[in-house]
Design a protein around this motif. Structure first.
Motif, PDB file in Angstrom:
ATOM      1  N   GLN B 222       0.930  -1.306  -0.063  1.00  0.00           N
ATOM      2  CA  GLN B 222      -0.008  -0.182  -0.177  1.00  0.00           C
ATOM      3  C   GLN B 222       0.851   1.223  -0.038  1.00  0.00           C
ATOM      4  OE1 GLN B 222      -2.333  -0.205   3.480  1.00  0.00           O
ATOM      5  NE2 GLN B 222      -2.153  -2.447   3.828  1.00  0.00           N
ATOM      6  N   LEU B 223       2.275   1.053   0.182  1.00  0.00           N
ATOM      7  CA  LEU B 223       2.844   2.247   0.365  1.00  0.00           C
ATOM      8  C   LEU B 223       3.663   2.824  -0.877  1.00  0.00           C
ATOM      9  CD1 LEU B 223       4.688   0.860   3.595  1.00  0.00           C
ATOM     10  CD2 LEU B 223       2.747   2.493   3.357  1.00  0.00           C
ATOM     11  N   GLY B 224       3.910   4.194  -0.626  1.00  0.00           N
ATOM     12  CA  GLY B 224       4.763   5.049  -1.572  1.00  0.00           C
ATOM     13  C   GLY B 224       6.372   4.713  -1.262  1.00  0.00           C
ATOM     14  N   THR B 225       7.040   5.506  -2.363  1.00  0.00           N
ATOM     15  CA  THR B 225       8.561   5.251  -2.225  1.00  0.00           C
ATOM     16  C   THR B 225       9.089   5.745  -0.507  1.00  0.00           C
ATOM     17  OG1 THR B 225       8.256   6.539  -4.202  1.00  0.00           O
ATOM     18  CG2 THR B 225      10.278   5.613  -3.461  1.00  0.00           C
ATOM     19  N   ARG B 226       8.398   6.887  -0.304  1.00  0.00           N
ATOM     20  CA  ARG B 226       9.440   7.327   1.061  1.00  0.00           C
ATOM     21  C   ARG B 226       8.875   6.549   2.159  1.00  0.00           C
ATOM     22  NH1 ARG B 226       7.843  13.287   1.656  1.00  0.00           N
ATOM     23  NH2 ARG B 226       9.328  13.189   3.603  1.00  0.00           N
ATOM     24  N   ASP B 227       7.493   5.886   2.212  1.00  0.00           N
ATOM     25  CA  ASP B 227       7.135   5.191   3.253  1.00  0.00           C
ATOM     26  C   ASP B 227       7.747   3.543   3.147  1.00  0.00           C
ATOM     27  OD1 ASP B 227       5.461   6.519   4.876  1.00  0.00           O
ATOM     28  OD2 ASP B 227       3.924   6.574   3.386  1.00  0.00           O
ATOM     29  N   ARG B 228       7.977   3.327   1.941  1.00  0.00           N
ATOM     30  CA  ARG B 228       8.613   2.011   1.800  1.00  0.00           C
ATOM     31  C   ARG B 228      10.204   2.007   2.523  1.00  0.00           C
ATOM     32  NH1 ARG B 228       5.993   0.823  -3.150  1.00  0.00           N
ATOM     33  NH2 ARG B 228       7.822   1.551  -4.160  1.00  0.00           N
ATOM     34  N   ARG B 229      10.725   3.323   2.251  1.00  0.00           N
ATOM     35  CA  ARG B 229      11.935   3.203   2.917  1.00  0.00           C
ATOM     36  C   ARG B 229      11.667   3.257   4.449  1.00  0.00           C
ATOM     37  NH1 ARG B 229      14.850   8.938   0.846  1.00  0.00           N
ATOM     38  NH2 ARG B 229      14.974   8.019  -1.044  1.00  0.00           N
ATOM     39  N   LYS B 230      10.968   3.835   4.941  1.00  0.00           N
ATOM     40  CA  LYS B 230      10.455   4.010   6.502  1.00  0.00           C
ATOM     41  C   LYS B 230      10.632   2.350   6.719  1.00  0.00           C
ATOM     42  CE  LYS B 230       8.580   8.083   8.049  1.00  0.00           C
ATOM     43  NZ  LYS B 230       9.787   8.684   8.951  1.00  0.00           N
ATOM     44  N   LEU B 231       9.718   1.442   5.979  1.00  0.00           N
ATOM     45  CA  LEU B 231       9.378   0.369   6.355  1.00  0.00           C
ATOM     46  C   LEU B 231      10.666  -0.776   5.955  1.00  0.00           C
ATOM     47  CD1 LEU B 231       6.983  -1.429   7.043  1.00  0.00           C
ATOM     48  CD2 LEU B 231       6.753  -2.057   4.743  1.00  0.00           C
ATOM     49  N   ASP B 232      11.495  -0.297   5.049  1.00  0.00           N
ATOM     50  CA  ASP B 232      12.964  -0.996   4.955  1.00  0.00           C
ATOM     51  C   ASP B 232      13.577  -0.671   6.107  1.00  0.00           C
ATOM     52  OD1 ASP B 232      12.362  -1.902   2.604  1.00  0.00           O
ATOM     53  OD2 ASP B 232      13.475  -0.285   1.557  1.00  0.00           O
ATOM     54  N   GLU B 233      13.774   0.597   7.032  1.00  0.00           N
ATOM     55  CA  GLU B 233      14.372   0.740   8.286  1.00  0.00           C
ATOM     56  C   GLU B 233      13.845  -0.246   9.181  1.00  0.00           C
ATOM     57  OE1 GLU B 233      13.164   4.490   9.897  1.00  0.00           O
ATOM     58  OE2 GLU B 233      14.263   5.514   8.588  1.00  0.00           O
ATOM     59  N   TYR B 234      12.615  -0.528   9.148  1.00  0.00           N
ATOM     60  CA  TYR B 234      11.909  -1.467   9.903  1.00  0.00           C
ATOM     61  C   TYR B 234      12.478  -2.792   9.805  1.00  0.00           C
ATOM     62  CZ  TYR B 234       8.162  -4.379  12.302  1.00  0.00           C
ATOM     63  OH  TYR B 234       7.827  -5.041  12.781  1.00  0.00           O
ATOM     64  N   LEU B 235      12.240  -3.149   8.676  1.00  0.00           N
ATOM     65  CA  LEU B 235      12.725  -4.555   8.256  1.00  0.00           C
ATOM     66  C   LEU B 235      14.221  -4.828   8.425  1.00  0.00           C
ATOM     67  CD1 LEU B 235      10.482  -5.082   5.146  1.00  0.00           C
ATOM     68  CD2 LEU B 235      10.519  -6.344   7.008  1.00  0.00           C
ATOM     69  N   THR B 236      15.144  -3.691   8.231  1.00  0.00           N
ATOM     70  CA  THR B 236      16.323  -4.027   8.767  1.00  0.00           C
ATOM     71  C   THR B 236      16.530  -4.307  10.132  1.00  0.00           C
ATOM     72  OG1 THR B 236      17.180  -2.441   6.959  1.00  0.00           O
ATOM     73  CG2 THR B 236      18.774  -2.634   8.474  1.00  0.00           C
ATOM     74  N   GLY B 237      15.818  -3.499  10.655  1.00  0.00           N
ATOM     75  CA  GLY B 237      15.897  -3.701  12.445  1.00  0.00           C
ATOM     76  C   GLY B 237      15.477  -5.471  12.711  1.00  0.00           C
TER      77      GLY B 237
END
Lengths: 628, 437
Positions: B222-237
């Protein structure tokens, strides 16, 4: 008229909306409190959230580092342990303990001759615990002993045998908010003349509480049934996910967590432990840690609106009533009544500690390096807190932020202010007609927060007023200009020096606005004490004229002049807007702010009118669009 | 190893894997090349040139007033001059820009709505070396103190509170509490009675994280590019957490500081504690990359305990005034003493082959601006210590060409750590080989 038109600057537009809004520390603690009824405040251990636009809930800049996520994960374990009443059992081999200086790691044991071996135990519940350890001693004269202390108090002194033996000491944990420090210290025999003496420690184990633990307050909220049937698992997760995700969960989501709990149960876990394991996962799911909103044009769905409302007014999750209204699609119908209900609820206190504490620099005050003593510091913080709380709820126009003729002091702070007041408790007092303590600008907390550690700062104070009350922050000094040198040069008197500085045209544009405001507050020193002469012994001239011709002398006249400015109401509206939406207004939202300002003015111009106008505004109930 | 002497039934069951891992670590230590470690030591508000910049080049360089505490280890220290951070130039907000660029060497976006910098040197090394330590990196820093909550105008505060960036919009915040850090590094693992239980617990923890990952994937559509980046941060964690679930407890024979004092009440004590814990983290091989901020960028902390009348930022705008210069010097001297303390603590720990822990590290010490008065990013104060296992040369004053990009130094640090990037940041085009051994 703008005070510093030439200096104003616009932030660059961001092309794409961010709709993932991470719960910040403040919101996380309140959310788990309301979700599980816990008194734990796990977010204290999380890394601080860097603010932007004056607030720490600006979603675009709230990131989540791996370490922060780990701390969230750990917090989830502790929260769940409390819910199901888990008994702690921790065991350390010698090599996983950090030895003290002077100790040697010796054949899988720590050999202690001095210092302590520390065991950092993190209790999950209060009650009696058992500490067990294996150790032996080595001493030629007299027995070797180990002294066992808990949080610094010696609980027992154990005599060690020559050969390894298991020892037990029980202790009571009274709080789970921080780790309990268990220390083992070698006690040398009193008359031993030889060097060969030491205690050897092999392993340490802690179990407890021994009498079991009561289930946490969250138990009844989570466990609406307690048999390991599919129906019960589903019931539990349907209900819990609704509150954790702040919307009706999808069937796939319920199935996902049910499957996990089921697998844990089938692998031999107790029913509540199995459910707890999945709960701990829910509490680190991105759908819990972030508020997820749809983007685009048009109105927000009701669940997202419910979350916006609850995080704005309560810094916490929507309650069942909000969720029910959202589910029934009726939230918009009853929006004004719901906002009233929420503002009357005690959870609305979050506006004081979340919104006002940042806007009015209360947090900055608490962090400040001032040499104030602790009692005064606490009294000033309490004064500002209660003042802000009254302004948020009372029947008073926004202008009373500056003009209010009352304050909250205890005897100590009253003396600091030169007021006659004997009550040792913080009490609301009406100020004498000639008191300079009216409104915000006479409050110690603000005056200290806008001072240097060891002297007042007219510049900081001037900038604070421009930025926080009029939303006209001047830009920083141009490069290569000696920064504002309030103690520079040979001229005597802080004011004379500043005026000398202002003769530089590069500085004059902004300082013509900053300095007069700061000078008017100069009669308050860096501790907020009234004075007639400045650090150089020069009598203070607190008069000033702003570029638009407004003139005043001293703090009270300054406050009146500021209260008369049209920018004040709009600025307060802007601050609340940023806090409510977790973002700054875009350029084309200037008209939205104008409209909000006009509407709350028409409703009475009180803070609570403003809160309500924003909470019921169209922009608040609309999805975030791509910024122009 | 005489664990068998001990009583306690359960002990024997878990003892075996623990012993194996100890033996394994030792065997590895003998056959593998040195584990290189990086420690970046940031201090705010720069230094006056007269206080740090040697007047002579080469090995016999003079230690200027603020640098005296480095004398005992001067043969393991290098001072590099003439390095500049051009991407930090231009416009207002020198502290924010200097700090956002500090390890990223790219210009940052002036915005309070959006973060845009680049990956930082330390994180580039983590990405390039993929360390197997429990923490790929740690970010430490002292608790924020005033500036009355203010950050440079027009910049989100995050730019001034982090120097490590795992991605262009992902600053990594610092741990300030020695207590929290101590528990991360040394708190007991939740060991249960049997080894089989441990394995089962790990499997279940892993399944929790798997489910969490499924939840995240269902979101990402459901997410745009900037939110996907936020989600990537989360997934890295989440990925790092998965690794830690399977990791062993830290190996023995490392000495941690006294945890009863993890509640520091003043700046000096807190600094010492964070440094002590950092040394222990390196010694126990819990991490190999640490960034440390002695204060937030532009800090106006009071240093009354040093007898400085002016607080830090005020003193740094010295305008050649004697009193402020004196205070500025007192403060920077203390700052370098903390750096020297770190280096000497590391140097007091022997590892193998006659090396000390310092020899296995590279310490990089600098600030977001050069001289506080002028707020520039030319000729930054740069101090290096340790050779990271012989990769870097030490014991000299190295003068770079005027305005050599500091990004070139960063590039050579990457190379010294075996990360073969062709460029770094905006202007790191060729490695500054002067520092390489």
């Amino acid at each position: 008229m703008l005070l510093v038109a030439a200096c104003a600057d616009e932030t660059p537009p961001s092309p794409e909306p961010v709709v993932l809004h991470r719960l910040n520390r403040f919101e996380y603690d309140r959310t788990v409190r309301d979700l599980l009824g816990t008194a734990q405040t796990p977010a204290r251990a999380f890394p601080p959230d860097a603010p932007s636009l004056g607030f720490d809930n600006v979603s675009d800049v709230l990131s989540l580092s791996p370490l922060a996520l780990e701390l969230h994960y750990e917090a989830a374990q502790h929260l769940v342990a409390e819910v199901i009443g888990e008994v702690a059992s921790a065991r350390w081999e010698a090599e996983s303990l950090a030895g003290p200086d002077g100790a040697a790691y010796h054949g899988a044991t720590w050999r202690l001759t001095q210092g302590r071996l520390d065991v950092p135990f993190e209790p999950v519940a209060t009650g009696t615990h058992r500490l067990a350890f294996a150790a032996f001693g080595e001493a030629l004269e007299g027995p070797a002993m180990l002294e066992v202390s808990v949080d610094g108090d010696v609980r027992s002194t154990v005599t060690l045998a020559d050969g390894p033996a298991r020892h037990e000491v029980s202790f009571v944990v009274s709080s789970t908010t921080s780790h309990t420090q268990i220390a083992l210290r070698f006690v040398a025999p009193r008359r031993s003349g030889r060097r060969e003496r030491a205690a050897y420690v092999d392993w340490v184990r802690i179990d407890g509480p021994l009498d079991g633990v009561a289930r946490g307050p969250g138990y009844d909220r989570v466990f609406t049934c307690d048999e390991a049937t599919n129906a019960c698992f589903e019931q539990i997760f349907t209900s819990f996910l609704r509150r954790a995700y702040r919307r009706t969960p999808s069937a796939a989501e319920v199935r996902r967590w049910t499957t996990l709990a089921r697998a844990s149960y089938d692998a031999g876990d107790r029913f509540d432990v199995a459910v707890g394991r999945a709960l701990s996962g829910v509490l680190v799911s991105p759908k819990f840690l972030y508020r997820v909103e749809p983007s685009g044009d048009g109105p927000l769905d009701d669940f997202s609106l419910a979350s916006r409302l609850s995080y704005f007014l309560w810094s916490s999750a929507p309650d069942d009533r909000l969720l029910d209204l959202a589910e029934a699609g009726r939230l918009r119908e009853v929006l004004p009544q719901e906002v009233d209900r929420m503002l009357a609820d005690e959870r609305a206190e979050a506006l004081v500690d979340g919104f006002a504490a940042q806007w009015l620099s209360m947090r900055a005050f608490e962090d400040s390096d001032s040499s104030l003593d602790d009692a005064l510091r606490a009294a000033m913080a309490e004064e500002m807190r209660q003042f802000a709380a009254e302004m948020l709820t009372a029947d008073r126009p926004v202008e009373d932020l500056l003009l209010a003729d009352f304050t909250y002091v205890d005897a100590n702070l009253a003396a600091h202010y030169g007021l006659a007041h004997e009550n040792p408790e913080t009490t609301r007092v009406t100020l004498p007609a000639d008191s300079p303590r009216r409104g915000l600008l006479g409050k110690g907390a603000l005056l200290v927060a806008t001072s240097h550690p060891n002297r007042s700062s007219p510049v900081k104070r001037g900038i604070w007023v421009l930025d926080h009350l009029l939303c006209l922050p001047p830009p920083p000094p141009p490069p290569d200009v000696p920064q504002l040198v309030e103690a520079m040069g040979t001229t005597t008197g802080a004011r004379a020096r500043l005026e000398q500085h202002r003769s530089d045209p590069a500085c004059a544009a902004c300082h013509a606005s900053i300095d007069p405001i700061g000078f008017a507050l100069e009669p308050f020193d860096e501790h907020g004490v009234w004075r007639d002469t400045d650090v150089d012994g020069v009598p203070i001239d607190a008069s000033g004229v702003l570029p638009d011709g407004t003139s005043f002398d001293g703090p009270v006249e300054l406050s009146r002049a500021l209260a008369d400015r049209a920018e004040l109401r709009r600025c307060v509206a802007k601050k609340v807007f940023v806090y409510a939406l977790g973002r700054g207004p875009t350029d084309d939202e200037a008209v939205v702010l104008d409209d909000i300002t006009a509407r709350y003015g028409a409703a009475g111009g009180r803070m609570r009118d403003l809160l309500k106008v924003i909470a019921t505004s169209e922009v608040f109930a609309s999805a975030r669009r791509a910024d122009r | 190893m005489n664990r068998r002497r001990f009583l306690g039934g359960a002990a024997a069951l878990v003892a075996l894997p623990a012993l194996e891992s100890l033996f394994w670590r030792r065997a590895v230590a003998q056959t593998m090349p040195v584990a290189q470690r990086l420690f970046v030591f940031y201090f705010p508000n720069g230094m006056h040139r007269r206080d740090w910049r040697p007047t002579t080049v080469g090995e016999d360089y003079e230690l200027m007033p603020a640098m005296q505490s480095l004398a005992p280890i001067r043969d393991k220290v290098s001072i590099v001059t003439n390095l500049s951070m051009a991407p930090a130039e231009g416009g207002d907000g020198d502290h924010a820009r200097g700090t956002g660029c500090f390890l990223t060497a790219v210009p940052i976006l002036q915005s309070e709505n959006r973060l845009q910098a680049g990956i930082s040197l330390d994180q580039a090394i983590v990405r390039g070396t993929m360390p197997s330590t429990r923490y790929p990196s740690l970010q430490l820093g002292l608790e924020r103190k005033p500036n009355a909550g203010a950050c440079d105008a027009g910049y989100a505060c995050a730019y001034q509170r982090s120097i490590a960036w795992s991605g262009p919009s992902s600053p990594l915040p610092n741990i300030a509490s020695p207590d929290v850090l101590f528990r991360r590094l040394f708190a007991g693992t939740d060991a249960t009675a049997t080894g089989r239980d441990v394995l089962r617990r790990r499997r279940l923890a892993a399944s929790v994280l798997d489910t969490v990952t499924e939840e995240a994937s269902s979101l990402s559509t459901q997410l745009g590019t900037r939110d996907r980046r936020k989600l990537d941060e989360y997934l890295t964690g989440i990925r790092e957490l998965e690794l830690r679930v399977h990791a062993e407890a830290p190996a023995g024979t490392c000495v941690a500081p006294d945890p009863q004092t993890t509640r520091a009440t003043d700046v000096a004590a807190q600094t010492r504690l964070l440094i002590d814990l950092s040394v222990a983290a390196f010694q126990c091989d819990v991490t190999r990359t640490i960034t440390f901020m002695l204060a937030d960028s532009g800090s106006n902390r009071s240093y009354e305990f040093l007898g400085a009348k002016n607080s830090h930022h005020d003193a740094s705008h010295h305008d050649e005034d004697d009193e402020r210069l004196r205070d500025y010097r007192k403060i920077v001297t203390w700052e370098i003493e903390q750096f020297a303390y770190l280096a000497r603590r590391l140097d007091a720990i022997d590892t193998s082959d006659g090396r000390t822990l310092l020899d296995e590290c590279l310490l990089l010490c600098s600030s977001e601006i050069s001289d506080g008065q002028r707020h520039e990013h030319h000729d930054l104060p740069v101090v290096l210590a340790g050779s990271a296992g012989g990769a870097f040369s030490t014991g000299e004053h190295i003068e770079a060409a005027p305005d050599e990009p500091i990004a070139n130094l960063f590039l050579s640090v990457l190379h010294g750590f075996g990360v073969a990037e062709p460029t770094f940041g905006r202007d790191g085009a060729r490695a500054f080989t002067g520092v390489l051994a």
